[in-house]
Write an enzyme that holds these catalytic residues in place. Structure first.
Site, short mmCIF file in Angstrom:
data_model
loop_
_atom_site.label_atom_id
_atom_site.label_comp_id
_atom_site.label_asym_id
_atom_site.label_seq_id
_atom_site.Cartn_x
_atom_site.Cartn_y
_atom_site.Cartn_z
N GLU A 1 0.82 -1.21 0.00
CA GLU A 1 0.00 0.00 0.00
C GLU A 1 0.86 1.26 0.00
OE1 GLU A 1 -2.97 -0.12 -0.76
OE2 GLU A 1 -3.25 -2.29 -0.46
N HIS B 1 3.13 6.34 -5.41
CA HIS B 1 2.62 6.66 -6.74
C HIS B 1 1.83 7.96 -6.69
CE1 HIS B 1 0.83 4.65 -10.63
NE2 HIS B 1 1.68 5.62 -10.90
#
Length: 680
Positions: free
Chosen positions: A470, A476
């Site tokens: 995660e 990202h």
């Protein structure tokens, strides 16, 4: 009620939502006001007299609806991570209204005509790469929403979208209700037999949260039930817990999801037909890297066959272990994790209870941060006292190697009854530069069992891997460096979005990471090298089981969405028949059974798309090879290329081109097969 804080300017640090001022009732008026404002903005763009330009149409659309986006992000982050009955009632009411709002935009003929005109002229508009990708996104988005249909078709598409939004919301709420209602209370010593101290501590904490002080409770949080299935010597309780876990969404009564599923599938099939596709899977995959159902089935089948062979070998070892203990019963699904733990101990001299004291939550968080620092130059400073939405939420300011602010990262790590199960990344604010630099606020949500008061929270190695996964998604979002919101961060193809997260998991297994951060929670001593060596040597243990339970779920998801007329489908019978057809081992169940398959039915994000994890794994296994080839897991040149081409690029480039820009070639499936321990 005073002025609505959701509609005011936020003067909180980092412009974090002022959670302490927000009440459920604020959302109803905020949504109404924000939707009306967004509608006015859309109508103005569509109603312009002048010729369409990229600026007055596409850029204007990107700037529209900001207040609605802000309200919706706060609301849906709360309904996932810290909900209550009032929020759930609003969610049921607002979901179809938001779907209607979206349809009114995407089916607006005048607006679509402007987009289509720009698309036809795209070669002469002088667009840069990012502009061109954004225009393509809008063209596809409008077409796939039904903008090219006649008025009757548009009206029906809008009805379908609203109904699907309602069904998805109810599906998710039903699963959460079944999860929060279940509790296995361990009353006697026989009930607690075999359970290690770390699990008893977590079970006592779960009991206290439920008003059962002094007792022990196993919940359906993965961090609670999986270790219970691993260690409990009480076979009847293992069976009870397992059946409770796998029966979510099919218990009859108001939380049963069977009718929701069949109606959802029928509406999706109808939508696909209206848009000219043979089935929903063909429609959904048309806008992905995979492109077609045949391509997806080909990948899954290539992995399925060696995985089943290995799983059957694993099952034989479990049966032999059971016999050696004088237990001659057939291996059932609630037995697999128990005997698997015994076999792992026998083959690798390794058990979870020995590992867990070295895997403190705080240290694994720091390991994830340190890895990001070594790869990308990031630093993380915890900020106390921010107005977060729950006392357990932690906030960290993220800076780059030059000390400049990058964004805010929130970590919400512990299981609670107000939170849906699983783990995910989301954004309260996404990065973009449309009119000034907007920095992201990213959240990671987990469901780890909290340690006793004043004690460290200890993780399994699978928990630690989930945290790294995660956090890869989080990076990202944090590292995004694009102009437009629509392609910011994780705004990429569904079967590309798991690449940054799955790739990041690799660094957890690096010896130099574990040797620094896997230290005993009491003594502070690092994990002994022999134990570290055993952990790494057992990396592919039970991989047949893990691959089968995942791949079967992906195949079932695909087949569900290939059905042309699913209205009368018997979901339980379909699941049994499909698993028999593919040769599913009896002792393994789907990772997500259909009645609680939230990836697929809480919305359509992963519908006909659960294969995405494996599609991305082909890339992540191959991509990590770029570091292995340098003999340095933190090679600066490779890390810089990874940052530029993948983590910061958002969706400004075609995903295949982005991967090739990083790796120098297309990915090869051989790396995935090696990673999972299957013959290439």
């Amino acid at each position: 009620m005073t002025a609505n804080p959701l509609l005011a300017d936020w003067t909180t640090p980092f412009q974090l939502p002022p959670f302490s001022e927000i009440e459920p009732a604020h959302f109803e008026s905020a949504f109404k006001t924000a939707m009306a404002e967004a509608r006015r903005e859309i109508d103005e763009i569509a109603g312009q007299d002048g010729e369409p330009t990229f600026e007055n149409t596409v850029v204007a659309l990107e700037k529209s609806g900001r207040q609605l986006t802000r309200v919706a992000r706060v609301f849906f982050n709360l309904t996932g991570a810290h909900t209550n009955e009032a929020l759930q009632k609003i969610e049921r009411d607002i979901a179809p209204k938001l779907a209607r709002h979206s349809s009114d935009t995407l089916l607006n003929t005048r607006l679509y005509d402007r987009i289509a005109s720009l698309w036809e002229q795209r070669e002469s508009l002088g667009l840069n790469e990012e502009d061109a990708m954004v225009l393509e996104r809008y063209q596809k988005m409008f077409q796939r929403a039904g903008a090219g249909l006649d008025e009757t078709g548009k009206a029906r598409i809008a009805e379908i979208s609203q109904r699907l939004a309602t069904l998805g919301t109810q599906f998710s709420q039903n699963v959460l209700k079944d999860e929060s209602d279940f509790q296995l209370v361990l009353e006697t010593a026989e009930d607690r037999a075999g359970l290690p101290d770390f699990l008893l501590t977590a079970a006592a904490e779960a009991a206290a949260e439920r008003g059962l002080e002094g007792k022990h409770v196993i919940t359906l949080s993965r961090s609670s039930i999986v270790p219970f299935l691993q260690f409990s010597t009480n076979r009847s309780l293992r069976e009870e817990a397992f059946k409770g876990w796998t029966a979510r969404g099919e218990n009859g009564g108001g939380t049963d999801n069977s009718e929701i599923i069949t109606e959802t599938l029928a509406l999706r099939a109808e939508k696909a037909a209206l848009l000219g596709f043979e089935n929903f899977a063909a429609y959904k995959l048309d806008d992905t890297m995979a492109k077609t159902p045949d391509n997806v089935r080909g990948l899954l089948t290539r992995v399925w066959e060696p995985a089943v062979m290995q799983a059957r070998e694993e099952e034989a070892k479990l049966a032999e272990m059971a016999r050696s203990r004088g237990e001659n019963h057939e291996i059932e699904a609630w037995d697999w994790r128990f005997y698997s733990e015994k076999v792992r101990n026998a083959e690798h001299d390794l058990d979870e209870a020995e590992l867990k004291p070295y895997l403190q939550l705080d240290n694994i968080i720091q390991a994830a941060f340190d890895t990001a620092g070594r790869l990308f130059g990031l630093s993380f400073e915890e900020i106390k006292g921010l107005p977060v939405y729950h006392p357990d939420v932690r906030a960290f300011e993220v800076k780059d190697r030059h000390g400049r602010h990058v964004g805010l990262f929130l970590g919400d790590y512990y299981a609670r009854s107000s939170k849906r199960s699983g783990a995910w990344m989301s954004a309260f604010r996404s990065q973009h530069r449309l009119d000034g630099e907007v920095t992201p606020i990213i959240v990671n949500v987990m469901n780890f069992s909290k340690g006793a008061r004043g004690e460290a929270t200890l993780l399994t190695f699978d928990d630690a891997r989930t945290l790294f996964h995660e956090f890869g998604h989080g990076l990202h979002g944090l590292l995004s460096n694009v102009t437009y919101p629509i392609i910011s961060g994780t705004g990429v193809a569904r079967d590309f979005v798991e690449l940054p997260s799955q790739l990041y998991e690799h660094w957890l297994s690096e010896p130099e990471v574990l040797s620094r951060f896997a230290v005993h929670y009491r003594t502070g001593e690092p994990m002994p090298k022999p134990l570290l060596d055993k952990l790494l040597a057992a990396a592919n243990f039970n991989k047949g089981f893990e691959t089968v339970e995942y791949t079967a779920s992906a195949l079932v998801d695909l087949e569900l969405h290939l059905i042309g007329d699913p209205a009368q489908l018997d979901i339980a019978e379909f699941e049994r028949r499909e698993l028999a057809r593919i040769g599913m081992p009896k002792a393994i169940t789907l990772r997500h059974r259909i009645p609680h398959f939230q990836h697929v039915f809480s919305g359509d994000g992963y519908s006909a798309g659960y294969y995405s994890y494996m599609w991305s794994e082909v890339m992540d296994a191959d991509a990590y090879g770029a570091f292995e080839e340098t003999s340095d897991p933190f090679d600066p040149a490779t890390a810089e290329r990874l940052l530029t081409c993948i983590y910061s690029a958002g969706g400004r480039q075609d995903p295949e081109e982005a991967y090739i820009a990083f790796r120098g070639r297309a990915p090869k499936i051989d790396a995935l097969l090696r990673k999972r321990g299957f013959a290439a």
